[in-house]
Design an enzyme around this catalytic site. Sequence first.
Site, PDB file in Angstrom:
ATOM      1  N   LYS A  52       7.468  -8.515  -3.439  1.00  0.00           N
ATOM      2  CA  LYS A  52       6.033  -8.377  -3.152  1.00  0.00           C
ATOM      3  C   LYS A  52       5.352  -7.597  -4.273  1.00  0.00           C
ATOM      4  O   LYS A  52       6.023  -6.922  -5.065  1.00  0.00           O
ATOM      5  CB  LYS A  52       5.850  -7.640  -1.820  1.00  0.00           C
ATOM      6  CG  LYS A  52       6.424  -6.216  -1.835  1.00  0.00           C
ATOM      7  CD  LYS A  52       6.378  -5.544  -0.464  1.00  0.00           C
ATOM      8  CE  LYS A  52       7.055  -4.176  -0.497  1.00  0.00           C
ATOM      9  NZ  LYS A  52       7.150  -3.581   0.851  1.00  0.00           N
ATOM     10  N   ARG A 151       3.068  -0.403  13.140  1.00  0.00           N
ATOM     11  CA  ARG A 151       2.289  -1.067  12.110  1.00  0.00           C
ATOM     12  C   ARG A 151       2.267  -2.529  12.542  1.00  0.00           C
ATOM     13  O   ARG A 151       1.887  -2.806  13.668  1.00  0.00           O
ATOM     14  CB  ARG A 151       2.986  -0.852  10.755  1.00  0.00           C
ATOM     15  CG  ARG A 151       2.065  -0.532   9.615  1.00  0.00           C
ATOM     16  CD  ARG A 151       2.829  -0.165   8.345  1.00  0.00           C
ATOM     17  NE  ARG A 151       3.914  -1.092   7.999  1.00  0.00           N
ATOM     18  CZ  ARG A 151       4.565  -1.089   6.844  1.00  0.00           C
ATOM     19  NH1 ARG A 151       4.236  -0.216   5.903  1.00  0.00           N
ATOM     20  NH2 ARG A 151       5.523  -1.949   6.602  1.00  0.00           N
ATOM     21  N   HIS A 180      10.984  -2.928  10.546  1.00  0.00           N
ATOM     22  CA  HIS A 180      10.921  -2.091   9.347  1.00  0.00           C
ATOM     23  C   HIS A 180      11.057  -0.634   9.775  1.00  0.00           C
ATOM     24  O   HIS A 180      10.525  -0.238  10.816  1.00  0.00           O
ATOM     25  CB  HIS A 180       9.594  -2.328   8.622  1.00  0.00           C
ATOM     26  CG  HIS A 180       9.569  -1.806   7.212  1.00  0.00           C
ATOM     27  ND1 HIS A 180      10.590  -2.052   6.307  1.00  0.00           N
ATOM     28  CD2 HIS A 180       8.658  -1.039   6.552  1.00  0.00           C
ATOM     29  CE1 HIS A 180      10.279  -1.466   5.145  1.00  0.00           C
ATOM     30  NE2 HIS A 180       9.128  -0.843   5.277  1.00  0.00           N
ATOM     31  N   ARG A 232      16.912  -6.259   3.254  1.00  0.00           N
ATOM     32  CA  ARG A 232      15.706  -6.535   2.449  1.00  0.00           C
ATOM     33  C   ARG A 232      15.573  -5.415   1.414  1.00  0.00           C
ATOM     34  O   ARG A 232      15.021  -4.359   1.700  1.00  0.00           O
ATOM     35  CB  ARG A 232      14.461  -6.585   3.335  1.00  0.00           C
ATOM     36  CG  ARG A 232      14.531  -7.571   4.483  1.00  0.00           C
ATOM     37  CD  ARG A 232      13.198  -7.642   5.214  1.00  0.00           C
ATOM     38  NE  ARG A 232      12.721  -6.316   5.599  1.00  0.00           N
ATOM     39  CZ  ARG A 232      12.963  -5.717   6.764  1.00  0.00           C
ATOM     40  NH1 ARG A 232      13.691  -6.333   7.689  1.00  0.00           N
ATOM     41  NH2 ARG A 232      12.486  -4.519   7.002  1.00  0.00           N
ATOM     42  N   TYR A 274     -13.310  11.608 -22.577  1.00  0.00           N
ATOM     43  CA  TYR A 274     -14.425  11.891 -21.661  1.00  0.00           C
ATOM     44  C   TYR A 274     -14.398  13.326 -21.160  1.00  0.00           C
ATOM     45  O   TYR A 274     -13.357  13.830 -20.752  1.00  0.00           O
ATOM     46  CB  TYR A 274     -14.357  10.978 -20.437  1.00  0.00           C
ATOM     47  CG  TYR A 274     -14.772   9.554 -20.702  1.00  0.00           C
ATOM     48  CD1 TYR A 274     -16.055   9.250 -21.145  1.00  0.00           C
ATOM     49  CD2 TYR A 274     -13.877   8.520 -20.496  1.00  0.00           C
ATOM     50  CE1 TYR A 274     -16.428   7.929 -21.375  1.00  0.00           C
ATOM     51  CE2 TYR A 274     -14.241   7.197 -20.723  1.00  0.00           C
ATOM     52  CZ  TYR A 274     -15.521   6.914 -21.163  1.00  0.00           C
ATOM     53  OH  TYR A 274     -15.886   5.609 -21.384  1.00  0.00           O
ATOM     54  N   CYS A 321      -8.605   7.293 -19.846  1.00  0.00           N
ATOM     55  CA  CYS A 321      -9.768   6.409 -19.716  1.00  0.00           C
ATOM     56  C   CYS A 321      -9.319   5.078 -19.105  1.00  0.00           C
ATOM     57  O   CYS A 321      -8.155   4.899 -18.783  1.00  0.00           O
ATOM     58  CB  CYS A 321     -10.400   6.157 -21.077  1.00  0.00           C
ATOM     59  SG  CYS A 321     -10.741   7.671 -21.991  1.00  0.00           S
ATOM     60  N   MET A 322     -10.225   4.140 -19.017  1.00  0.00           N
ATOM     61  CA  MET A 322      -9.864   2.852 -18.435  1.00  0.00           C
ATOM     62  C   MET A 322      -8.811   2.141 -19.291  1.00  0.00           C
ATOM     63  O   MET A 322      -7.921   1.466 -18.768  1.00  0.00           O
ATOM     64  CB  MET A 322     -11.111   1.964 -18.298  1.00  0.00           C
ATOM     65  CG  MET A 322     -10.864   0.751 -17.416  1.00  0.00           C
ATOM     66  SD  MET A 322     -12.270  -0.350 -17.279  1.00  0.00           S
ATOM     67  CE  MET A 322     -13.421   0.613 -16.321  1.00  0.00           C
ATOM     68  N   ASP A 323      -8.890   2.327 -20.622  1.00  0.00           N
ATOM     69  CA  ASP A 323      -8.054   1.529 -21.528  1.00  0.00           C
ATOM     70  C   ASP A 323      -7.278   2.340 -22.555  1.00  0.00           C
ATOM     71  O   ASP A 323      -6.569   1.757 -23.377  1.00  0.00           O
ATOM     72  CB  ASP A 323      -8.944   0.547 -22.295  1.00  0.00           C
ATOM     73  CG  ASP A 323     -10.016  -0.046 -21.412  1.00  0.00           C
ATOM     74  OD1 ASP A 323      -9.648  -0.827 -20.515  1.00  0.00           O
ATOM     75  OD2 ASP A 323     -11.197   0.295 -21.582  1.00  0.00           O
TER      76      ASP A 323
HETATM   77  C1  PLP Z   1       8.595  -3.346   0.928  1.00  0.00           C
HETATM   78  C2  PLP Z   1       9.426  -3.726   2.068  1.00  0.00           C
HETATM   79  C3  PLP Z   1      10.834  -3.694   1.984  1.00  0.00           C
HETATM   80  C4  PLP Z   1      11.585  -3.179   0.789  1.00  0.00           C
HETATM   81  O1  PLP Z   1      11.670  -1.774   0.820  1.00  0.00           O
HETATM   82  P1  PLP Z   1      12.441  -0.977  -0.331  1.00  0.00           P
HETATM   83  O2  PLP Z   1      12.415   0.415   0.128  1.00  0.00           O
HETATM   84  O3  PLP Z   1      11.662  -1.189  -1.586  1.00  0.00           O
HETATM   85  O4  PLP Z   1      13.807  -1.557  -0.423  1.00  0.00           O
HETATM   86  C5  PLP Z   1      11.552  -4.157   3.075  1.00  0.00           C
HETATM   87  N1  PLP Z   1      10.913  -4.600   4.175  1.00  0.00           N
HETATM   88  C6  PLP Z   1       9.580  -4.619   4.300  1.00  0.00           C
HETATM   89  C7  PLP Z   1       8.953  -5.101   5.546  1.00  0.00           C
HETATM   90  C8  PLP Z   1       8.791  -4.175   3.252  1.00  0.00           C
HETATM   91  O5  PLP Z   1       7.455  -4.201   3.369  1.00  0.00           O
END
Ligand code: PLP
Length: 390
Positions: A52, A151, A180, A232, A274, A321-323
């Site tokens: 992601k 969540r 999660h 995951r 800045y 700065c931005m860049d």
């Molecule tokens: C981001 C995410 C993970 C991965 O978590 P890590 O700590 O980076 O391994 C697993 N499951 C869900 C639902 C996530 O959003």
Amino acid sequence: MTTSSPGTTGTPLESATRALNAWIELELDALDNNAHVLRETAGDATVMAVVKANAYGHGADVVGPALEAAGIERFAVVFLPEAVALREAGVTRPVLVLGHSFAEDAETAVAHDITLTVDGEEQAAAVADAALRAGKAPVPVHVKVDSGMHRFGLAPDEVAALADRVRTLEGVTLEALWTHLANADHEDDSFTIEQDRVVAEAVRLAGPVPMRHIANTATTIRHPEFRYDAVRTGLGLYGALPDHTPNPGLQRVLSMKARLARVFDVSPGEGVSYGLTWVAERQSRVALVPIGYADGYHRALSNRGHVLAGGRRCPIVGRICMDQFLIDVTGVPGVSEGDEAVLIGEQGGETITAAEVAGHIDTINYEVLAGLNRRLPRLGHRKGIVEATC
Ligand SMILES: *Cc1c(COP(=O)(O)O)cnc(C)c1O
């Protein structure tokens, strides 16, 4: 989006970056190593690579196909467009959408063989219809259990009701229940144990499912008993670690670099950037780094932290700065315009990690990496030969 640009691949990294102001290098050998280490660590569980947020800022178009080539069996992202982009980058293995999607997304998901996490009957029915229309029925769906993080997800009794409904639909099969973990990177495991118990309750109410997955990187490494059918892993694949998590042999994949655009002297009393928030106290030499907060290099790093130049840690001076921003290279021998500066990575035996950068601005390595903007070109290489870019 392309996974390689013909002008760059096969080129040595030095020539590919000679005329770049700023860029990100990805060590694909380190990525392979991490995939293998986590594969070993996961034992019998399938490894689902979490890619992601543009593969935690690394560049999903490079990372996705590279992980598939390294043998990763499944992928996960949070939103459907991220999953579609992975397919367009050439990923062929199962891709799961972890976050919220809509009934209206069913057709796109089915067309690209993307698995949705469904959270309601209408959405499940839409996926079933799309699967039947596309001649792909039955397609798998996953259901997320809200096991206490509160969540996204459904309470165990709602999971059971949805599972019953899914079993009446010809076009879909319930492949997995998942959750999660809120405190996976805490020393105290009591809430993880509680969440596991809630998932077990959901499984009991919903009836048998082929897969259960709850572990992220921290849990995969720390708790073999919670690996179940799949893990995951996100952060660990990139060679970074959550809190309270030992390193099983993972290596940093990403380096963030820039080419010094100007090196010059400032006299005592003169300020830079800045607000002129840094004023030279002595005769000083400063260098201009062409990266800014638009690239994900936080403005909060103004006058904090270091960049490697001339093989030394040079303090950031003045506002980001931005860049662009400045570093103090006074007394660092031989720093000149066109030299490489390292914002994350290694130079001259010194290393700056994403965790170090995060430490200066009261955040975590996840945010520093995931916030790296797409403006920076990503170059995936092995031993200095560029293999893929995005
Ligand atoms: C981001 C995410 C993970 C991965 O978590 P890590 O700590 O980076 O391994 C697993 N499951 C869900 C639902 C996530 O959003």
